[in-house]
Design a protein around this motif. Structure first.
Motif, PDB file in Angstrom:
ATOM      1  N   PRO A 188       0.898   7.234   0.724  1.00 57.65           N
ATOM      2  CA  PRO A 188      -0.317   5.822   0.233  1.00 57.65           C
ATOM      3  C   PRO A 188      -0.364   5.600  -1.401  1.00 57.65           C
ATOM      4  N   ARG A 189      -0.056   4.629  -2.495  1.00 53.73           N
ATOM      5  CA  ARG A 189      -0.159   4.472  -3.306  1.00 53.73           C
ATOM      6  C   ARG A 189      -0.800   5.073  -3.615  1.00 53.73           C
ATOM      7  N   ALA A 190      -0.434   5.656  -5.888  1.00 55.93           N
ATOM      8  CA  ALA A 190      -1.520   6.579  -6.023  1.00 55.93           C
ATOM      9  C   ALA A 190      -2.898   6.464  -6.399  1.00 55.93           C
ATOM     10  N   ASP A 191      -3.508   5.090  -6.310  1.00 57.92           N
ATOM     11  CA  ASP A 191      -4.577   3.948  -6.278  1.00 57.92           C
ATOM     12  C   ASP A 191      -5.288   4.639  -5.365  1.00 57.92           C
ATOM     13  N   LEU A 192      -5.099   4.691  -4.173  1.00 61.01           N
ATOM     14  CA  LEU A 192      -5.564   3.882  -3.031  1.00 61.01           C
ATOM     15  C   LEU A 192      -6.744   5.338  -2.390  1.00 61.01           C
ATOM     16  N   VAL A 193      -7.793   4.459  -2.259  1.00 66.13           N
ATOM     17  CA  VAL A 193      -9.034   5.763  -1.390  1.00 66.13           C
ATOM     18  C   VAL A 193      -9.495   4.816  -0.385  1.00 66.13           C
ATOM     19  N   GLY A 194      -9.841   5.899   0.380  1.00 60.99           N
ATOM     20  CA  GLY A 194     -10.822   5.052   1.603  1.00 60.99           C
ATOM     21  C   GLY A 194      -9.876   4.602   2.463  1.00 60.99           C
ATOM     22  N   TRP A 195     -10.061   3.444   2.736  1.00 59.61           N
ATOM     23  CA  TRP A 195      -9.442   2.764   4.328  1.00 59.61           C
ATOM     24  C   TRP A 195      -7.974   2.703   4.062  1.00 59.61           C
TER      25      TRP A 195
ATOM     26  N   LEU B 155       1.086  -1.037  -0.327  1.00 59.95           N
ATOM     27  CA  LEU B 155      -0.234  -0.289  -0.101  1.00 59.95           C
ATOM     28  C   LEU B 155       0.880   1.769  -0.372  1.00 59.95           C
ATOM     29  N   VAL B 156       2.160   1.179   0.138  1.00 61.83           N
ATOM     30  CA  VAL B 156       3.388   1.969   0.636  1.00 61.83           C
ATOM     31  C   VAL B 156       4.184   2.740  -0.914  1.00 61.83           C
ATOM     32  N   ASP B 157       3.918   4.116  -1.077  1.00 59.46           N
ATOM     33  CA  ASP B 157       4.815   4.206  -1.897  1.00 59.46           C
ATOM     34  C   ASP B 157       5.288   5.570  -1.049  1.00 59.46           C
TER      35      ASP B 157
ATOM     36  N   CYS C 148      11.167   4.140  -7.130  1.00 63.83           N
ATOM     37  CA  CYS C 148      11.099   5.483  -8.174  1.00 63.83           C
ATOM     38  C   CYS C 148      11.148   4.882  -9.567  1.00 63.83           C
ATOM     39  N   LEU C 149      11.288   3.107  -9.383  1.00 61.63           N
ATOM     40  CA  LEU C 149      11.267   3.144 -10.866  1.00 61.63           C
ATOM     41  C   LEU C 149       9.574   3.001 -11.375  1.00 61.63           C
ATOM     42  N   ARG C 150       8.774   2.556 -10.620  1.00 63.72           N
ATOM     43  CA  ARG C 150       7.687   2.686 -10.892  1.00 63.72           C
ATOM     44  C   ARG C 150       6.968   3.171 -11.383  1.00 63.72           C
ATOM     45  N   ASN C 151       7.215   5.255 -10.394  1.00 60.61           N
ATOM     46  CA  ASN C 151       6.970   6.809 -11.384  1.00 60.61           C
ATOM     47  C   ASN C 151       7.414   7.016 -12.067  1.00 60.61           C
TER      48      ASN C 151
END
Length: 213
Positions: A107-114, A96-98, A197-200
């Protein structure tokens, strides 16, 4: 102690500024007895820096508002609780961590809510984006990864400009990918930062390399 042994404290907006008062109502309202029966339980003991533990986390252990709550009378219920804090031993929580180039956790960019709230609360309550030695270590890892990406791009662009295969440049590209791959090894400090870093990055080859972590 992941779950505090004496008592738990209520988490307020002041304690968790990043989460915001609109998200905190998702939490179970506090103060309650601690998990004294887990004081010596191996699953409740974690390696943690003193600053994060004593100065930041203290007696906080927020739960989801719909979570079961363990007590001295229902001691086994702790396994069914829904904690807000991320558990670093849980691979799903780790995913869940970025991170970003400032060395901050997010938070990872696509995360919402809980799931998003859990990252924000964990980050705030443990001071994970404010403890300078930790932040600086992440910055160094990010910069090293960025430098390697640029080295790879320089060799690739030179090769493309020449318009013909070049064994030396091809070897440079391959050696750089190997160095990047080493940064992703689980035993490497800040390997998750290198993966972020690579993912982004905007390059498909870099994202593909990160997915192999």
């Amino acid at each position: 102690h992941f779950r505090p042994k004496a008592t738990t404290a209520e988490l307020t907006v002041e304690d968790c500024a990043e989460a915001g008062d609109d998200l905190l109502p998702r939490l179970h309202e506090p103060n309650r007895e601690g998990y004294w029966w887990l004081a010596f339980h191996p699953e409740n003991l974690m390696l943690c820096a003193q600053v994060m533990n004593r100065e930041k986390k203290r007696n906080f252990f927020p739960l989801h508002r719909d979570s079961p709550v363990a007590s001295g009378e229902s001691q086994n219920a702790w396994r069914n609780e829904i904690p807000a804090f991320l558990d670093p031993r849980n691979l799903e929580d780790v995913c869940l961590v970025d991170y970003d180039d400032s060395g901050a956790m997010r938070p990872r960019a696509d995360l919402v809510g809980w799931d998003r709230l859990r990252v924000l609360i964990t980050n705030d309550c443990f001071g994970l984006s404010h403890f300078q030695p930790l932040v600086e270590g992440r910055q160094r890892s990010w910069q090293k990864c960025t430098d390697l990406i640029e080295r790879y791009l320089h060799a690739a662009n030179t090769q493309q400009h020449e318009g013909a295969p070049n064994a030396v440049l091809q070897q440079q590209k391959n050696d750089t990918l190997i160095e990047l791959q080493k940064l992703l090894k689980p035993e490497e400090p800040f390997c998750s930062v290198a993966a972020s870093c690579l993912r982004n990055s905007p390059y498909a080859w870099a994202k593909a390399l990160a997915s192999q972590q």
